[in-house]
Design a protein around this motif. Sequence first.
Motif, PDB file in Angstrom:
ATOM      1  N   PRO A 142     -23.402  -1.112 -26.298  1.00 43.70           N
ATOM      2  CA  PRO A 142     -21.958  -1.271 -26.155  1.00 43.70           C
ATOM      3  C   PRO A 142     -21.453  -0.882 -24.769  1.00 43.70           C
ATOM      4  CG  PRO A 142     -22.463  -0.335 -28.291  1.00 43.70           C
ATOM      5  CD  PRO A 142     -23.756  -0.375 -27.530  1.00 43.70           C
ATOM      6  N   GLY A 143     -20.847  -1.862 -24.077  1.00 44.15           N
ATOM      7  CA  GLY A 143     -20.267  -1.601 -22.775  1.00 44.15           C
ATOM      8  C   GLY A 143     -21.237  -1.545 -21.615  1.00 44.15           C
ATOM      9  N   ALA A 144     -22.495  -1.917 -21.839  1.00 36.47           N
ATOM     10  CA  ALA A 144     -23.471  -1.857 -20.746  1.00 36.47           C
ATOM     11  C   ALA A 144     -24.619  -2.832 -20.997  1.00 36.47           C
ATOM     12  CB  ALA A 144     -24.024  -0.442 -20.583  1.00 36.47           C
ATOM     13  N   ALA A 145     -25.250  -3.268 -19.919  1.00 40.59           N
ATOM     14  CA  ALA A 145     -26.429  -4.138 -20.002  1.00 40.59           C
ATOM     15  C   ALA A 145     -27.314  -3.829 -18.804  1.00 40.59           C
ATOM     16  CB  ALA A 145     -26.024  -5.607 -20.006  1.00 40.59           C
ATOM     17  N   ARG A 146     -28.597  -4.139 -18.948  1.00 39.86           N
ATOM     18  CA  ARG A 146     -29.514  -3.888 -17.835  1.00 39.86           C
ATOM     19  C   ARG A 146     -30.630  -4.915 -17.846  1.00 39.86           C
ATOM     20  NH1 ARG A 146     -33.183   1.442 -18.825  1.00 39.86           N
ATOM     21  NH2 ARG A 146     -33.938   0.718 -16.793  1.00 39.86           N
ATOM     22  N   LYS A 147     -31.244  -5.073 -16.684  1.00 40.57           N
ATOM     23  CA  LYS A 147     -32.459  -5.875 -16.560  1.00 40.57           C
ATOM     24  C   LYS A 147     -33.560  -4.961 -16.064  1.00 40.57           C
ATOM     25  CE  LYS A 147     -29.812  -7.947 -12.785  1.00 40.57           C
ATOM     26  NZ  LYS A 147     -29.385  -9.200 -12.168  1.00 40.57           N
ATOM     27  N   ARG A 148     -34.742  -5.195 -16.532  1.00 40.06           N
ATOM     28  CA  ARG A 148     -35.848  -4.288 -16.230  1.00 40.06           C
ATOM     29  C   ARG A 148     -36.647  -4.715 -15.007  1.00 40.06           C
ATOM     30  NH1 ARG A 148     -36.122  -4.094 -22.209  1.00 40.06           N
ATOM     31  NH2 ARG A 148     -35.335  -2.036 -22.799  1.00 40.06           N
ATOM     32  N   ARG A 149     -36.148  -5.764 -14.328  1.00 41.99           N
ATOM     33  CA  ARG A 149     -36.829  -6.234 -13.120  1.00 41.99           C
ATOM     34  C   ARG A 149     -35.803  -6.839 -12.185  1.00 41.99           C
ATOM     35  NH1 ARG A 149     -40.334 -11.092 -12.477  1.00 41.99           N
ATOM     36  NH2 ARG A 149     -39.972 -11.460 -14.683  1.00 41.99           N
ATOM     37  N   GLY A 150     -35.885  -6.514 -10.915  1.00 42.14           N
ATOM     38  CA  GLY A 150     -34.972  -7.079  -9.939  1.00 42.14           C
ATOM     39  C   GLY A 150     -35.118  -8.590  -9.854  1.00 42.14           C
ATOM     40  N   GLY A 151     -34.012  -9.284  -9.651  1.00 43.66           N
ATOM     41  CA  GLY A 151     -34.032 -10.739  -9.540  1.00 43.66           C
ATOM     42  C   GLY A 151     -33.880 -11.461 -10.857  1.00 43.66           C
ATOM     43  N   LEU A 152     -33.940 -10.733 -11.968  1.00 46.06           N
ATOM     44  CA  LEU A 152     -33.754 -11.351 -13.280  1.00 46.06           C
ATOM     45  C   LEU A 152     -32.294 -11.762 -13.437  1.00 46.06           C
ATOM     46  CD1 LEU A 152     -35.862 -11.701 -15.601  1.00 46.06           C
ATOM     47  CD2 LEU A 152     -34.714  -9.799 -16.743  1.00 46.06           C
ATOM     48  N   THR A 153     -32.069 -12.868 -14.134  1.00 43.56           N
ATOM     49  CA  THR A 153     -30.707 -13.362 -14.338  1.00 43.56           C
ATOM     50  C   THR A 153     -30.473 -13.687 -15.805  1.00 43.56           C
ATOM     51  OG1 THR A 153     -31.428 -15.612 -13.836  1.00 43.56           O
ATOM     52  CG2 THR A 153     -30.484 -14.325 -12.016  1.00 43.56           C
ATOM     53  N   VAL A 154     -29.201 -13.818 -16.146  1.00 43.54           N
ATOM     54  CA  VAL A 154     -28.794 -14.132 -17.515  1.00 43.54           C
ATOM     55  C   VAL A 154     -28.042 -15.458 -17.525  1.00 43.54           C
ATOM     56  CG1 VAL A 154     -27.355 -13.413 -19.454  1.00 43.54           C
ATOM     57  CG2 VAL A 154     -28.657 -11.720 -18.184  1.00 43.54           C
ATOM     58  N   ASP A 155     -28.344 -16.283 -18.494  1.00 34.06           N
ATOM     59  CA  ASP A 155     -27.664 -17.566 -18.712  1.00 34.06           C
ATOM     60  C   ASP A 155     -27.257 -17.616 -20.183  1.00 34.06           C
ATOM     61  OD1 ASP A 155     -26.835 -20.153 -19.045  1.00 34.06           O
ATOM     62  OD2 ASP A 155     -28.646 -21.087 -18.240  1.00 34.06           O
TER      63      ASP A 155
END
Length: 319
Positions: A142-155
């Motif tokens: 809730p209220g936060a998100a993260r990626k575990r690798r630099g350069g990763l993107t969300v679609d």
Amino acid sequence: MLTRRNFMALSAATLVTGAVPALARQLTTLGGGAFGSYWRLSVPQGIDHDAIGISFSRIIAEVDQLFSPYRADSVLSQFNRHDGTDWQVVPDAFSTLVGQSLTLAQACGGVFDPTVGPAVARQGFGPISGVTGSFEELAAQPGAARKRRGGLTVDLCGIAKGEALGRMAAALAQSGVTDYLLDLGGEVIARGQHPEGRGWQVGVEMPGGSGVAHILRLDGRTVATSGNSVQSYAHAGRSYGHIVDPASGRAADTRLASVSVLGRDPALADGWATALAAAGVENGVALAEQRGLDTLFLVREDERLHSVFTGDFSAAVEV
């Protein structure tokens, strides 16, 4: 705008609403633009058109601000530009849809994958760049998100239109509108009854707009359709479409003209339609049967289309 009008990311095979012209004097239809496409609402006469239009415009703007890959100032674009692996503070609505996407990705074995944007762009559809990744490298709370690798993107284009449709339906409920048919760029939800006292009907369009394959009775449900029949191109004897199989990074099975999913939750129906279209014919049908989904697959066979039903979808077919 959220749309992949130019890069073709949202539902390819559209649904056409049955009885959209004013067949009955008691029926009124209003609409407007949304995500490079349209929204259209059919309701009994007597509702406040201006209030609904204002409410829908606000919802469309909010969803666009959250999830558009084309807006540099959208929450999604800002999340994608962040190259670190720390938790990013985001609106609850954004983290919730990311979480819902990850749950769906897990349930379908990764054929729906919110990190697929760069692979889609390599097929010629879309602005999202970055590294090839996996949904397992994303996390949300809730209220936060993260990626575990630099350069990763969300679609999130494979689920965000359903999210918008759900919000619009909720706004109608809050306004006391109980009988309506709402079409958002080919994804349709119905509640209550047509003014003639019957259920609402929609038609699943044939690829290329060449007619209607089936007429459906919605009975309070939503139907979402995805496919490559419109949003695709051919090059060097090969077809390319906006729906990509995350496992291969290539366009999904072009034998599959479209997949329609019946459900109660617009975002989930949208996401599952995307997932099954990415899975292809055999794997998609097997997955739909395994998950107990109500679906229609329109499959190309020797210049003809063959309908494959799973679950209780066929029970909703009138013609």
